[in-house]
Design an enzyme around this catalytic site. Structure first.
Site, PDB file in Angstrom:
ATOM      1  N   ASP A 234      -5.185   6.705   3.120  1.00  0.00           N
ATOM      2  CA  ASP A 234      -4.346   6.285   2.001  1.00  0.00           C
ATOM      3  C   ASP A 234      -3.194   7.256   1.770  1.00  0.00           C
ATOM      4  OD1 ASP A 234      -4.285   4.416  -0.450  1.00  0.00           O
ATOM      5  OD2 ASP A 234      -4.162   6.388  -1.372  1.00  0.00           O
ATOM      6  N   GLU A 288      -1.700   4.837   6.336  1.00  0.00           N
ATOM      7  CA  GLU A 288      -0.808   4.129   5.413  1.00  0.00           C
ATOM      8  C   GLU A 288       0.402   5.039   5.226  1.00  0.00           C
ATOM      9  OE1 GLU A 288      -0.323   2.213   0.975  1.00  0.00           O
ATOM     10  OE2 GLU A 288      -1.157   4.206   1.248  1.00  0.00           O
TER      11      GLU A 288
HETATM   12  C1  GLC Z   1      -2.195   3.167  -1.640  1.00  0.00           C
HETATM   13  C2  GLC Z   1      -3.126   2.009  -1.912  1.00  0.00           C
HETATM   14  C3  GLC Z   1      -2.884   1.525  -3.302  1.00  0.00           C
HETATM   15  C4  GLC Z   1      -3.154   2.660  -4.265  1.00  0.00           C
HETATM   16  C5  GLC Z   1      -2.338   3.894  -3.919  1.00  0.00           C
HETATM   17  C6  GLC Z   1      -2.833   5.102  -4.639  1.00  0.00           C
HETATM   18  O1  GLC Z   1      -0.868   2.776  -1.641  1.00  0.00           O
HETATM   19  O2  GLC Z   1      -2.956   1.014  -0.958  1.00  0.00           O
HETATM   20  O3  GLC Z   1      -3.671   0.413  -3.618  1.00  0.00           O
HETATM   21  O4  GLC Z   1      -2.853   2.245  -5.568  1.00  0.00           O
HETATM   22  O5  GLC Z   1      -2.410   4.203  -2.557  1.00  0.00           O
HETATM   23  O6  GLC Z   1      -4.067   5.515  -4.112  1.00  0.00           O
END
Ligand code: GLC
Length: 564
Positions: A234, A288
């Protein structure tokens, strides 16, 4: 006319395993992920096994046959750990426990094993940038005085100005609003501030503290030892912060922004890759990474870092031949420098569902542009989302499918007042609709109070729209023209057609509103974005079409796979 061109092989020729032999799909070291279909499960909304209105692991276990029939290779679970759910589980209180609303650690172990028995691997979400304010470390830190070592695992800082009343930096939260919250001392007086790039319930960790690195490495091993095949990382480009905590200022040299994509963050993933590679079946790192600059993006995919990262550039583009072709080209060009495969993503739990987005005049995606009341033509959106499914499934690399997209679910935009939960909605004072609309519990059956989300009909944590019975999995099962059949057939062909399994890709010459490319020996994908039907190229067989063809013409907003 665009000229025909060939990118040749987009990724390295299929990899060899650690022992130097050709990787196979069944061998312990196979690169199974290089052209995998990975299905994203948002556990809260997938299926409710215990009848409390919230999805859970028992629900997923019951629906494993559905996922096996869909033909997916792996499941990525958004966080299932113990969490106050201030941000849908991205506020982790304890990584080694399953949230009681979802089940137990034993349930997770059973689920991982059962899925694997069906040939489906499991990927879990790791949230290294922050923890929940309910995490033991943060509670200790809050209870400790300024300067105490317990605070050093986070970013506690005095405020600026007289009395420390002003926030320490001007950094802006991705959720809207400030990134610092002031603490209150035991005497009731205002104290230091702490940093949170997201909600105040998600304090940022200090990645230069050795405990932070050690704990995450232990957490990785904890889950790898339980048989998970990999982790989705994440907010992966946000971990490192400039310790001097400067204000944003104007431009920053690449790698020197105060809190985004700093060069030292790569050390973290190099260490994680070593751990992942130490397993007999090497574990996977999926990032991500939201970065506009493709060259900075693929730095995360170097040989000793992550295996792949989500292609948000493609996901954010409008339904437009030139825009999507440009993204596909840029993706291939950027990935040519690394051994990682490209990924193709149409949505996830953070963004507007494709059926809705593609039914809008502006069909691109941007967080800051989301508004209530945007006019939407759902029939048009559905038609395009079907075509987009075939376009992405035909591209070489890894395909991601977010739960419910295979049912063609639209964004739920009219959630009743008081039911929304997403901090993004509240932190923008209700200007941003937030992300709840793509997180509504799935409809499984045509009838019943929750359309089969659970058996007892207990109210779902977010209400489902009245008409969702028609979109339910069971309703689509009996309709050969349904979204579900289209996805299943596309995934089946992707697996079985040798041309779709390799990396070979070459553009074909087309009219400007049409995209066409050849995969391997004998499969061509053609997508018509124009207003008028387009002539199909010569072919011997129609493998799959997203909407009915008109004789030898490809109707508007339609994709087809042809045997060349
Ligand atoms: C990422 C996740 C999202 C979350 C954020 C903070 O972007 O996909 O859902 O709110 O991180 O952890």
């Amino acid at each position: 006319m665009r000229s025909a061109e060939s990118t040749g092989s987009t990724t390295e020729a299929r990899a060899t395993d650690a022992s130097g032999t050709e990787a196979s799909d069944t061998g312990p070291h196979s690169d199974w992920w290089r052209n995998a279909v990975i299905y994203q499960v948002y556990p809260r909304s997938f299926a409710d096994g215990n009848g409390d209105g919230t999805g859970d692991l028992a629900g997923v276990r019951r629906r494993l046959p559905y996922l096996a029939a869909l033909g997916v290779d792996a499941l990525w679970f958004t966080p299932w750990y113990r969490s106050p759910q201030a941000d849908g589980g991205y506020d982790v209180a304890d990584y080694r426990e399953i949230d009681p609303a979802f089940g137990t650690l034993a349930d997770a172990e059973h689920l991982i094993a059962e899925a694997r028995g069906l040939g489906i691997r499991t990927i879990v979400d790791i949230v290294p940038n922050h923890v929940s304010d309910a995490h033991e470390w943060f509670r200790e830190a809050l209870a400790a005085p300024p300067g105490d070592p317990a605070r050093a695992r986070f970013w506690f800082h005095d405020g600026k100005g007289p009395g420390g009343d002003l926030i320490p930096t001007d950094w802006v939260s991705s959720f809207g609003g400030d990134t610092w919250t002031r603490t209150t001392g035991p005497d009731g007086e205002p104290g230091q501030w702490y940093l949170h790039l997201f909600a105040p319930q998600q304090p940022d960790l200090n990645w230069s503290h050795p405990d932070v690195a050690a704990e995450h490495e232990a957490v990785l091993r904890f889950w790898y030892d339980r048989g998970v095949a990999g982790v989705r990382i994440d907010s992966a480009s946000m971990l490192a912060k400039d310790p001097a905590l400067p204000d944003l200022g104007q431009d920053h040299e690449p790698g020197l922004h105060p809190h985004l994509d700093r060069d030292e963050v790569h050390d973290v993933y190099r260490r994680w890759r070593k751990i992942a590679d130490s397993y007999e079946e090497p574990r996977l790192l999926v990032g991500e990474v939201w970065l506009e600059d493709n060259d900075r993006f693929v730095r995360y995919l170097r040989e000793d870092e992550m295996h792949m990262a989500f292609n948000f550039d493609f996901m954010s583009r409008p339904w437009d031949a030139a825009a999507l072709a440009d993204s596909i080209r840029a993706t291939f060009a950027a990935h040519a420098a690394v051994a990682a495969p490209p990924t193709w993503v149409l949505s996830n739990h953070d963004v507007t569902r494709p059926v809705t987005r593609y039914g809008r005049e502006d069909s691109s995606f941007a967080f800051l542009a989301k508004r209530f009341g945007t006019p939407t033509d759902l029939d048009l959106g559905a038609r395009r989302a079907r075509a987009a499914a075939l376009l992405t499934a035909a591209l070489p690399g890894v395909l991601y499918v977010y739960q419910g997209d295979e049912l063609g679910l639209p964004e739920v935009e009219d959630l009743p007042e008081g039911t929304r939960q997403d901090p993004m909605h509240f932190r923008t004072n209700g200007v941003d609709p937030g992300r709840d609309g793509c997180r509504v519990p799935l409809p499984w059956n045509a009838n019943g109070p929750t359309f089969g989300f659970n058996e007892n009909g207990a109210a779902t944590w977010l209400p489902q729209p009245a008409g969702w019975g028609d979109r339910a999995a069971a309703s689509q099962e009996s309709d050969p023209d349904s979204f579900l059949h289209l996805y299943r057939e596309a995934i089946r062909l992707r697996r079985n057609e040798p041309s779709l399994r390799g990396d070979a890709f070459a553009w074909s010459e087309t009219a400007p509103d049409v995209l066409a490319f050849r995969r391997g020996e004998d499969v061509t994908c053609v997508v018509n974005f124009g207003d008028a039907p387009a002539a199909l190229p010569a072919h011997t067989e129609v493998l799959l079409a997203s909407s009915p063809l008109q004789g030898d013409l490809l109707p508007t907003d339609t994709a087809v796979w042809l045997r060349a």
